[in-house]
Design a protein around this motif. Sequence first.
Motif, mmCIF file in Angstrom:
data_model
loop_
_atom_site.group_PDB
_atom_site.id
_atom_site.type_symbol
_atom_site.label_atom_id
_atom_site.label_comp_id
_atom_site.label_asym_id
_atom_site.label_seq_id
_atom_site.Cartn_x
_atom_site.Cartn_y
_atom_site.Cartn_z
ATOM 1 N N ALA A 1 0.942 -1.100 -0.171
ATOM 2 C CA ALA A 1 -0.161 0.101 -0.032
ATOM 3 C C ALA A 1 0.940 1.116 0.055
ATOM 4 N N GLU A 2 0.443 2.360 -0.147
ATOM 5 C CA GLU A 2 1.220 3.241 -0.644
ATOM 6 C C GLU A 2 0.358 4.203 0.275
ATOM 7 N N ARG A 3 -1.083 4.651 -0.195
ATOM 8 C CA ARG A 3 -1.516 6.123 1.014
ATOM 9 C C ARG A 3 -2.685 5.000 1.644
ATOM 10 N N VAL A 4 -2.344 5.293 2.572
ATOM 11 C CA VAL A 4 -3.283 4.343 3.517
ATOM 12 C C VAL A 4 -4.551 4.806 4.641
ATOM 13 N N VAL A 5 -5.546 4.506 4.869
ATOM 14 C CA VAL A 5 -6.457 5.505 5.550
ATOM 15 C C VAL A 5 -7.149 4.154 6.810
ATOM 16 N N VAL A 6 -6.989 4.418 7.864
ATOM 17 C CA VAL A 6 -6.919 3.557 8.526
ATOM 18 C C VAL A 6 -8.170 4.253 9.538
ATOM 19 N N HIS A 7 -9.298 3.439 10.340
ATOM 20 C CA HIS A 7 -10.583 3.329 10.927
ATOM 21 C C HIS A 7 -10.567 2.143 11.844
ATOM 22 N N ALA A 8 -10.900 2.306 12.739
ATOM 23 C CA ALA A 8 -11.430 1.994 13.766
ATOM 24 C C ALA A 8 -12.421 2.418 14.976
ATOM 25 N N GLN A 9 -13.509 0.927 15.123
ATOM 26 C CA GLN A 9 -14.237 1.438 16.231
ATOM 27 C C GLN A 9 -14.463 0.168 17.230
ATOM 28 N N GLN A 10 -15.122 0.729 17.896
ATOM 29 C CA GLN A 10 -16.115 -0.996 19.189
ATOM 30 C C GLN A 10 -16.735 -1.689 17.814
ATOM 31 N N TRP A 11 -16.372 -2.386 17.966
ATOM 32 C CA TRP A 11 -17.377 -3.690 17.128
ATOM 33 C C TRP A 11 -17.419 -4.915 18.037
ATOM 34 N N LYS A 12 -18.748 -5.896 18.619
ATOM 35 C CA LYS A 12 -19.495 -6.550 19.232
ATOM 36 C C LYS A 12 -18.387 -6.836 20.499
ATOM 37 N N ASP A 13 -17.653 -7.477 21.161
ATOM 38 C CA ASP A 13 -17.309 -7.412 22.624
ATOM 39 C C ASP A 13 -15.409 -7.529 21.814
ATOM 40 N N GLY A 14 -15.332 -6.512 21.296
ATOM 41 C CA GLY A 14 -13.525 -5.491 21.087
ATOM 42 C C GLY A 14 -13.869 -4.316 19.693
ATOM 43 N N TYR A 15 -12.708 -4.774 19.715
ATOM 44 C CA TYR A 15 -12.815 -3.875 18.291
ATOM 45 C C TYR A 15 -12.556 -4.307 17.003
ATOM 46 N N LYS A 16 -13.019 -3.470 16.037
ATOM 47 C CA LYS A 16 -12.560 -4.178 14.932
ATOM 48 C C LYS A 16 -11.888 -2.407 13.769
ATOM 49 N N VAL A 17 -10.094 -2.182 13.562
ATOM 50 C CA VAL A 17 -10.025 -1.725 13.232
ATOM 51 C C VAL A 17 -9.518 -2.586 11.170
ATOM 52 N N VAL A 18 -10.071 -1.048 10.711
ATOM 53 C CA VAL A 18 -9.863 -1.736 9.137
ATOM 54 C C VAL A 18 -8.472 -0.413 8.510
ATOM 55 N N TRP A 19 -7.946 -1.093 7.676
ATOM 56 C CA TRP A 19 -6.983 -0.242 6.749
ATOM 57 C C TRP A 19 -7.271 -0.463 5.487
ATOM 58 N N ASN A 20 -6.865 0.859 4.443
ATOM 59 C CA ASN A 20 -7.403 0.748 3.172
ATOM 60 C C ASN A 20 -6.491 1.534 2.366
ATOM 61 N N ASP A 21 -6.312 0.746 0.827
ATOM 62 C CA ASP A 21 -5.425 1.365 0.480
ATOM 63 C C ASP A 21 -6.410 2.973 -0.815
ATOM 64 N N VAL A 22 -5.752 4.313 -0.203
ATOM 65 C CA VAL A 22 -6.545 4.956 -1.051
ATOM 66 C C VAL A 22 -6.704 4.377 -2.688
ATOM 67 N N ARG A 23 -5.703 4.810 -3.426
ATOM 68 C CA ARG A 23 -5.494 4.806 -4.168
ATOM 69 C C ARG A 23 -6.238 3.448 -5.531
ATOM 70 N N PHE A 24 -7.482 3.045 -4.567
ATOM 71 C CA PHE A 24 -8.168 1.997 -5.501
ATOM 72 C C PHE A 24 -9.470 2.458 -5.036
ATOM 73 N N TRP A 25 -9.772 3.628 -4.437
ATOM 74 C CA TRP A 25 -11.072 4.897 -4.293
ATOM 75 C C TRP A 25 -12.731 4.674 -5.719
ATOM 76 N N HIS A 26 -13.159 4.319 -4.884
ATOM 77 C CA HIS A 26 -14.330 3.422 -6.335
ATOM 78 C C HIS A 26 -15.812 4.127 -5.448
ATOM 79 N N ARG A 27 -16.537 4.855 -6.180
ATOM 80 C CA ARG A 27 -18.007 5.114 -6.108
ATOM 81 C C ARG A 27 -18.090 5.549 -4.533
#
Length: 68
Positions: free
Chosen positions: A8-34
């Motif tokens: 990945a070259e351009r990463v954005v990170v999102h974190a949130q509480q999820w069920k009984d813990g947390y969910k962290v998502v890393w995405n590569d912005v180069r593949f932004w679509h719709r």
Amino acid sequence: MRAFHGFAERVVVHAQQWKDGYKVVWNDVRFWHRRGLPFGVEVELDEQLNVVKTKLGWSKKGWEPPFV
């Protein structure tokens, strides 16, 4: 994670509480679509921050763009 960060070259990170813990998502912005980021890594953590589940790859249908 290391493979994704090596690719990945351009990463954005999102974190949130999820069920009984947390969910962290890393995405590569180069593949932004719709207003979506279909390529990335999802990690589910329990309350003690132990990895419960991981997913690396595309969250899209094969016939949807971007065609990579």
